[in-house]
Each structure stands twice: as C-alpha cells, then as structure tokens.
Motif scaffolding. Structure first.
Motif, PDB file in Angstrom:
ATOM      1  N   THR A   1       0.748  -1.377  -0.028  1.00 60.04           N
ATOM      2  CA  THR A   1       0.144   0.062   0.054  1.00 60.04           C
ATOM      3  C   THR A   1       0.798   1.170   0.002  1.00 60.04           C
ATOM      4  OG1 THR A   1       0.106   0.196   2.626  1.00 60.04           O
ATOM      5  CG2 THR A   1      -1.716  -1.108   1.343  1.00 60.04           C
ATOM      6  N   PHE A   2       0.454   2.417  -0.130  1.00 55.59           N
ATOM      7  CA  PHE A   2       0.924   3.766   0.054  1.00 55.59           C
ATOM      8  C   PHE A   2       1.413   3.710   1.517  1.00 55.59           C
ATOM      9  CE2 PHE A   2      -1.488   6.420  -3.248  1.00 55.59           C
ATOM     10  CZ  PHE A   2      -0.382   6.172  -4.015  1.00 55.59           C
ATOM     11  N   SER A   3       2.564   4.480   1.701  1.00 53.32           N
ATOM     12  CA  SER A   3       2.613   5.010   3.256  1.00 53.32           C
ATOM     13  C   SER A   3       2.033   6.364   3.253  1.00 53.32           C
ATOM     14  CB  SER A   3       4.039   5.093   3.572  1.00 53.32           C
ATOM     15  OG  SER A   3       4.768   3.946   3.754  1.00 53.32           O
ATOM     16  N   ALA A   4       1.490   6.734   4.168  1.00 50.36           N
ATOM     17  CA  ALA A   4       0.542   7.877   4.202  1.00 50.36           C
ATOM     18  C   ALA A   4       0.661   8.839   5.656  1.00 50.36           C
ATOM     19  CB  ALA A   4      -0.740   7.460   4.108  1.00 50.36           C
ATOM     20  N   ASP A   5       0.729  10.026   5.221  1.00 51.73           N
ATOM     21  CA  ASP A   5       0.742  11.138   6.496  1.00 51.73           C
ATOM     22  C   ASP A   5      -0.510  12.018   6.263  1.00 51.73           C
ATOM     23  OD1 ASP A   5       2.823   9.957   7.952  1.00 51.73           O
ATOM     24  OD2 ASP A   5       4.339  11.600   7.170  1.00 51.73           O
ATOM     25  N   GLY A   6      -0.845  12.923   7.051  1.00 53.45           N
ATOM     26  CA  GLY A   6      -1.794  13.901   6.905  1.00 53.45           C
ATOM     27  C   GLY A   6      -0.976  15.047   7.557  1.00 53.45           C
TER      28      GLY A   6
END
Length: 415
Positions: A214-219
C-alpha cells in the motif's frame, strides 16, 4: 467441492447494501456514525445463527467471531476482515441494488439517473464479465460493494465451512470493522481478544488480485493566521488568510505530485479540505508515497512552498502539523512471505490467474500489519468504487468465496 453448493454471498450482499452505513470524517465519535452498528448487529446475529457461539458486536461497532478448528494439526490462527462502512464520497442512503443477468457487453443505463451509464469502453474489466450477472445501484447512490462485497463473501465462507465439516481447517477468526473509509478502522480493535496470528482483508478489486503493498501515508494540517481588520479601514492592515490559502493551492504542481497526474508507484500531495475566515484558514492535505522516506520529501516540498508564499504577506504566520496515518504493509509482509504465498496458491486453486498489485491507497490491513497482524488484501470483485457506477459480479463474489475455502485448506495442509 462446490458443484452442489448454493452460494449465498450475492443474496447477502443485496440485503447488506440496503443498510446505510456511510462513515463521517468530521465526526469524533467511535464509530463515526451510529448507523454503521445497524449492519454490525445484523452480522453478529447471523453469525450466531450459523453456529459461531462467541459472535458479538462490541460497544465500538466491531464484530468478532470464531470458527473452531476441526483438525488435529497445530495450525496458525488466521483472521478474515472486512469493513462495514461505505465512503463519504457518494451517498449511501436508499441504495437500490439491481441485478443485470447475463451481461453481454451492452451499455447499462441506470434507471434513477439516466445520465449514469456503465460502458465497457470506460471499464475494460467488463470484458471479463461477459455472460456474468452484474450488480449495480440505481444511479443516485454508490452501491456499497466497498466493502460489503467482502463482508458478504466472508459470511458465505462461514456458511460453507459450517455446512461442510469435512473441509479441514485451523481456528479462524472473523472481524468486521467500522470507519475504514475515514482512516479509523483499527482505532478500537482488540487484537488480544481477536487472537489471530495472521490475517487477510477482503477489500480488493479484480478477481485473482492479491495486494501486498500500500501507500505509506501522512496527513498535514496547515493553519494560516492572517491579520484581521475592519474591511472599510483595512488598507495597509489586513492580511487575508483565505487569499494566502488560495495562492498556496494555486501554486501546487499540476503536472506532477498530484492525484490527477500520477499513477503506478508515484505518490502525491493532495488537498482534501479547506475551511476558514479572513483571520484564520486551515487546509488539510494527505501525503502519499510507496517509499516511507518519500513522505518527508513531499512534506518538505510543501512546507517550503508555504514559507515562500507566506513571506510576501507581512504579518501572517502559519502552523504545519504532520500526523502519521499508515505505512506500506509490504515492510511487514516481506518478513512473513508465507502469508502472501498461501494466498497466491489459493487463488490458483480457484482456477484464477494471480494478479499481484500495489494499492494506491490503504486498507485496515496496512495498520493491522504494523500492529502485529500481518495482513495482505484479497480481491472481492468490486469495481468503480465510491461512485454511482460501482458494480460487482455475482460470479466474482463466488470466486472470492472459493478462494477463501482453498486458503483455509492451504494453511491446514502446510501446518
């Protein structure tokens, strides 16, 4: 093994999608909408009726259940997981599912909004569905196959194993979660109570697909502070935070680093929400990259863009807050290769070609993997998700059930 079995996934699915379970990203409750529990409660009751004596819904809307082992072998405990909520992107109220029998490649005009037309030329996967039975909504809502197709398939797995005791398998855990679509699907999950060693989410698309990445993700939350003054006497005094926000949005790259211009393994910076007044304006971004270090590079790029914009607006300031959302599950799954290998073998035994794919998004499995439950994602058949043209075929759903049956046998055989 399946010749005389009457699959129940589609029948269950047609019932489940009529229950509105849309989640709400602006809500701070758990689950974010109480109506998600309407389906969770039904699922717990149906699991009890199927003989899973420990089935229950907890106070947070999670459903847990156990299929006991029926083998003398010591088999690792595996879990199958899907989410009950549907996306906030498109209405999930009043879903009217329609079964289009024996699809022949024709345009399908959805009756409640005839501008919504499912065309083979726009969805090439439909070429594999000739002769199959397609399920759509009626044109004014999404369908909800994301992820009620997965829910229905897991329920049919339970039905199959409970009615076919000769099929050998280890202990199997069932988990249905709320709020996956708003990024909080594992917020209150109790992995100790679940008691599984490995897991699989059913939240994928094309038949045969196995997703281990999957993506790695931040907000990022960007808060811009302007300088407020009475607009009648604001010359030389007012600095409008909304105008600064508009300038920052306008200067984001259009030909790269955006969802509109990237595919494959390329990540992006994506503004998802703007709210504010002249004095203070907030922009929320999601940052995505398949390589976790790439998140920091994109965040640094965005912060530099903000700094360069702000310095021309004397008196304004900003806050830049980064929040970790999830990480690429491949980092965990590469340490436990058998989890993916057994899934690929099960897909092949179901008579399908394995399609290894990377998710340009995330699943509950991303977080579960880093919480200690290695958890790739398996296909459900769903297509055009989060839209009014969402669809799934009865045959793909049945193939997903077959794959799960083969998968529990593979784990037992290899133990």
């Amino acid at each position: 093994m399946f010749a005389n079995y009457k699959f129940t996934a589609a029948e269950r699915f047609l019932r489940y999608v009529q229950i509105d379970t849309q989640s709400d990203p602006q809500s701070n409750t758990q689950p974010s909408t109480g109506k998600q529990k309407d389906l969770s409660k039904i699922l717990a009751e149906e699991l009890l009726a199927l003989g899973l004596t420990d089935a229950h819904m907890d106070e947070w809307g999670y459903v847990y259940a156990t299929i006991p082992s029926n083998t003398d072998k010591k088999v690792p405990v595996i879990c199958f997981c899907s989410h009950v909520d549907t996306a906030p992107d498109c209405s999930g109220t009043g879903v009217k599912p329609i079964v289009h029998r024996d699809y022949r490649g024709q345009d399908i005009v959805l009756p409640d909004d005839r501008t919504q037309v499912l065309r083979l030329e726009n969805y090439p996967y439909l070429k594999t569905q000739i002769g199959n039975d397609l399920i759509t909504a009626s044109g004014t809502t999404l369908l909800g196959s994301d992820d009620k197709a997965g829910v229905a398939e897991i329920m049919d797995l339970v039905n199959f194993l409970q009615t076919h005791p000769a099929i050998k398998h280890g202990e199997i855990k069932i988990l249905f979660t709320p709020d996956e679509e708003v990024g909080r699907g594992t917020a209150k999950v109790d992995l100790k109570k679940l008691g599984a060693e490995f897991g699989y989410t059913l939240d994928g698309g094309e038949a045969g697909s196995v997703e281990d990445e999957t993506f790695s993700a931040d907000g990022v939350e960007l808060i811009i502070h302007g300088v407020i003054a009475h607009p009648g006497y604001a010359k030389g005094k007012m600095v409008n935070a909304m105008k600064i926000a508009g300038q920052i949005l306008a200067e984001l790259p259009k030909d790269r680093l955006s969802p509109e211009s990237t595919e494959g393994k390329r990540g992006f910076i994506h503004p998802v929400r703007v709210e504010g007044l002249a004095e203070k304006c907030t922009i929320e971004f999601i940052i995505r990259d398949f390589e976790t270090p790439g998140l920091k590079k994109k965040e640094d790029f965005l912060k530099t863009l903000v700094e360069e914009t702000i310095r021309f607006h004397i008196g304004s300031t900003f806050e830049f807050k980064v929040t970790e959302q999830y990480r690429n599950m491949k980092e965990v799954l590469d340490v436990h290769p058998q989890v993916v290998e057994y899934a690929k073998l099960a897909v092949e035994r179901a008579g399908l070609a394995v399609k290894m794919e990377s998710i340009r998004g995330g699943t509950d499995g991303s977080r579960l993997s880093f919480m200690g439950l290695p958890c790739p994602n398996l296909f459900t058949g769903m297509q055009a998700i989060h839209s009014k043209l969402e669809h799934v075929s009865v045959q793909d759903m049945n193939k997903a059930v077959e794959t799960l049956v083969h998968l529990v046998q593979v784990w037992e055989e290899k133990a």
